[in-house]
Scaffold this active site. Sequence first.
Site, mmCIF file in Angstrom:
data_model
loop_
_atom_site.group_PDB
_atom_site.id
_atom_site.type_symbol
_atom_site.label_atom_id
_atom_site.label_comp_id
_atom_site.label_asym_id
_atom_site.label_seq_id
_atom_site.Cartn_x
_atom_site.Cartn_y
_atom_site.Cartn_z
ATOM 1 N N ARG A 1 -19.864 51.744 25.569
ATOM 2 C CA ARG A 1 -20.633 52.195 26.738
ATOM 3 C C ARG A 1 -22.111 52.401 26.414
ATOM 4 N NH1 ARG A 1 -16.566 52.065 30.261
ATOM 5 N NH2 ARG A 1 -14.627 53.034 29.608
ATOM 6 N N ARG B 1 -1.846 52.607 30.794
ATOM 7 C CA ARG B 1 -0.710 53.304 31.408
ATOM 8 C C ARG B 1 0.370 52.329 31.859
ATOM 9 N NH1 ARG B 1 -5.176 56.239 31.260
ATOM 10 N NH2 ARG B 1 -5.117 58.509 31.543
ATOM 11 N N ASP C 1 -17.489 58.761 32.072
ATOM 12 C CA ASP C 1 -17.891 57.556 31.339
ATOM 13 C C ASP C 1 -19.164 56.924 31.911
ATOM 14 O OD1 ASP C 1 -15.765 57.908 29.639
ATOM 15 O OD2 ASP C 1 -14.420 56.567 30.724
ATOM 16 N N GLN D 1 -6.653 62.308 29.131
ATOM 17 C CA GLN D 1 -5.839 61.856 27.993
ATOM 18 C C GLN D 1 -4.888 62.955 27.557
ATOM 19 O OE1 GLN D 1 -8.669 60.461 25.100
ATOM 20 N NE2 GLN D 1 -9.188 58.662 26.298
HETATM 21 C C1 S3P Z 1 -9.558 58.251 29.733
HETATM 22 C C2 S3P Z 1 -9.967 59.551 29.879
HETATM 23 C C3 S3P Z 1 -11.331 60.028 29.545
HETATM 24 C C4 S3P Z 1 -12.307 58.861 29.453
HETATM 25 C C5 S3P Z 1 -11.774 57.717 28.654
HETATM 26 C C6 S3P Z 1 -10.468 57.196 29.259
HETATM 27 C C7 S3P Z 1 -8.166 57.902 30.068
HETATM 28 O O1 S3P Z 1 -11.284 60.687 28.294
HETATM 29 O O2 S3P Z 1 -13.529 59.286 28.909
HETATM 30 O O3 S3P Z 1 -12.703 56.656 28.618
HETATM 31 O O4 S3P Z 1 -7.838 56.697 30.164
HETATM 32 O O5 S3P Z 1 -7.358 58.828 30.250
HETATM 33 P P1 S3P Z 1 -10.900 62.250 28.156
HETATM 34 O O6 S3P Z 1 -9.456 62.416 28.513
HETATM 35 O O7 S3P Z 1 -11.158 62.578 26.713
HETATM 36 O O8 S3P Z 1 -11.819 62.970 29.090
#
Ligand code: S3P
Length: 427
Positions: free
Chosen positions: A385, A26, A312, A167
């Site tokens: 992971r 980000r 995670d 995400q």
């Molecule tokens: C993340 C959101 C999660 C997470 C990923 C990183 C992010 O995924 O599992 O490791 O940085 O926004 P999802 O948005 O698919 O839940």
Amino acid sequence: MEVRIRGPALVRGKARVPGDKSISHRALILGAMAKGETEIRGLSPARDVRSTADCLRSLGVEVYWEGEKASIHGRGPELLSPPTRPLDCGNSGTTMRLLAGVLAGRPFESVLVGDESLSRRPMRRVVEPLSLMGAEIHARAGNFPPLRVRGGYLRGIYYRLPVASAQVKSAILLAGLQAEGETVVEEPFPSRDHTERMLLFLGAELEKDGARIRLVPGELRARPVGVPGDFSSAAFLLAAAAPRPGAEVLVQGVGVNPTRIGFLEVLREMGADVAVLGRDEIGGEPVADVRVRGRELRAIELGGEIVPRMIDEIPLVFVLATQAAGTTVVRGARELRVKESDRISAMAENLRRLGAEVREFPDGMEVSGPCRLKAARLSGFMDHRVVMASAVAALFAEGESLIEGAEWADVSFPGFFSVLEGIVHDR
Ligand code: S3P
């Protein structure tokens, strides 16, 4: 690369972990969208974060990066330039989904590609809302990478996310920033809110009202950004201590954003001794030292609202459940099946090889404990992971285990095995 791990081993000591991967993505992306020079400290060296930086460079953004410091010369989204070749997101779902949101607002065509694992991951979840906003966006078979994005004029939308996904939420907000009219996103359960925090930090007009996030389009102003240590990386070290009386690990300078630390609540509920010490704040994110002292653990039942706040870390719950008294049941975690690997079946397979008793559900797993694990050859399933959670399981097993594909740890935590070695003692 194969790594050998001898168990059972006791962990004791202090450690630091690389910068948070989610926040690093980000910082780079919002730095590129802001106007001015964004200085970043504590940037994660993860392979995924390199993918984001390289994609931004292909869009004409100047990114200087050395060690844990980077600086980005942002000129606003209007001055991103059309890429001359496909943007390679590597293994990184965050790179692909967040950049899809950025590119939805740009009046040129770009193609986002990924490696074998990313090419199997669902993208309809971003294609749908971004199309509703007005972008032309196509995925292979309607759902998979490559993603072909032809952006341009966008209108703000009201969108209720069908699954809790930071995400997807972020992709919509990044598009919304460039749209006409406000955008409102509603989440079924709270997911990590790093995008919202950083947007606010860089001057965006954003409000949270219960499950709704409202964003007014506008310009971002560059500011220095600090990235805390990655809680999801720290979790592996903390988990290694949790079920072993006499073990103790302190991880310093870790992000403790409440939308990320569901795992600490679970550790406490299982009976571990958890302390969050010396709270501070950087870049709009809370940071602290986290200490876990090992105890005998008890089984738990887990599901619902907490799942996105520890998505995670759930592979680690499966591992700890083998050491806890009783039957642990995890439900409501179907999303694990569409991560870098199918993390439910990958972890079930490795835990079975170690002799654990597990039962898979479509959306979770049941694990009976405590169980004396025996060393085995474990597959990394080309998933960072799974590699690291399996390494923690190997620490609890009697004898020498072998982790195949250990180099995949670099996707989020380069140096994981040496940090682990630094706190492992022989008994
Ligand atoms: C993340 C959101 C999660 C997470 C990923 C990183 C992010 O995924 O599992 O490791 O940085 O926004 P999802 O948005 O698919 O839940």
